[in-house]
Design an enzyme around this catalytic site. Structure first.
Site, PDB file in Angstrom:
ATOM      1  N   GLU A   7       0.877  -1.043  -0.075  1.00 34.86           N
ATOM      2  CA  GLU A   7       0.051  -0.159  -0.012  1.00 34.86           C
ATOM      3  C   GLU A   7       1.002   1.085   0.040  1.00 34.86           C
ATOM      4  O   GLU A   7       0.606   2.133  -0.654  1.00 34.86           O
ATOM      5  CB  GLU A   7      -0.776   0.007   1.104  1.00 34.86           C
ATOM      6  CG  GLU A   7      -1.966  -1.095   1.269  1.00 34.86           C
ATOM      7  CD  GLU A   7      -2.707  -0.983   2.508  1.00 34.86           C
ATOM      8  OE1 GLU A   7      -4.127  -0.674   2.176  1.00 34.86           O
ATOM      9  OE2 GLU A   7      -2.463  -1.372   3.652  1.00 34.86           O
TER      10      GLU A   7
ATOM     11  N   LYS B 230     -11.747   2.681   1.209  1.00 30.46           N
ATOM     12  CA  LYS B 230     -10.741   2.085   0.402  1.00 30.46           C
ATOM     13  C   LYS B 230     -11.348   0.894  -0.482  1.00 30.46           C
ATOM     14  O   LYS B 230     -12.000  -0.001   0.153  1.00 30.46           O
ATOM     15  CB  LYS B 230      -9.501   1.213   1.054  1.00 30.46           C
ATOM     16  CG  LYS B 230      -8.474   1.924   1.909  1.00 30.46           C
ATOM     17  CD  LYS B 230      -7.422   0.906   2.566  1.00 30.46           C
ATOM     18  CE  LYS B 230      -6.571   1.751   3.491  1.00 30.46           C
ATOM     19  NZ  LYS B 230      -5.349   0.611   3.901  1.00 30.46           N
TER      20      LYS B 230
END
Length: 119
Positions: free
Chosen positions: A21, A99
């Site tokens: 990420e 997300k």
């Protein structure tokens, strides 16, 4: 209380607990509701009597795109702190960060958090 609302603001950032990420990044969707007394602005029609949502967007964008946080909870908290500091008329903030593609195995539309803060 009156509200100023920014819906589904999309940013590409590098926040997350996993190395992927922080390296590859991903899209973050941010919704914000600001509790503000808009009575004066509703009568005066003057920008200085409200909170300029374009400037609010810029604050959110800076944190989402230029900073790096491990937790989206911290991203949301930093945005709230900055908005309270820069815009005195804001009495409360509700912020949701989503997300759509976190690196977890499974079937879902999105994952996210929501914070509510007030002065």
């Amino acid at each position: 209380m009156d509200k100023i609302i920014l819906n589904a603001c999309r940013f590409y950032g590098y926040h997350g607990a996993f190395q992927e990420e922080q390296t590859l990044g991903q899209i973050f969707v941010i919704d914000v509701e600001l509790s503000v007394d808009l009575q004066k602005a509703s009568q005066s029609d003057l920008l200085e009597d409200t909170v300029h949502y374009g400037h609010v967007f810029e604050v959110i964008q800076r944190h989402a795109e230029q900073e790096k946080y491990v937790l989206i909870e911290r991203l949301a908290g930093a945005i709230c702190d900055d908005l309270f500091e820069k815009f005195q008329p804001i009495q409360a903030i509700s912020i949701r960060i989503t997300k759509e593609n976190p690196p977890i195995n499974g079937h879902y539309t999105s994952v996210g958090i929501e914070l509510e803060r007030s002065r």
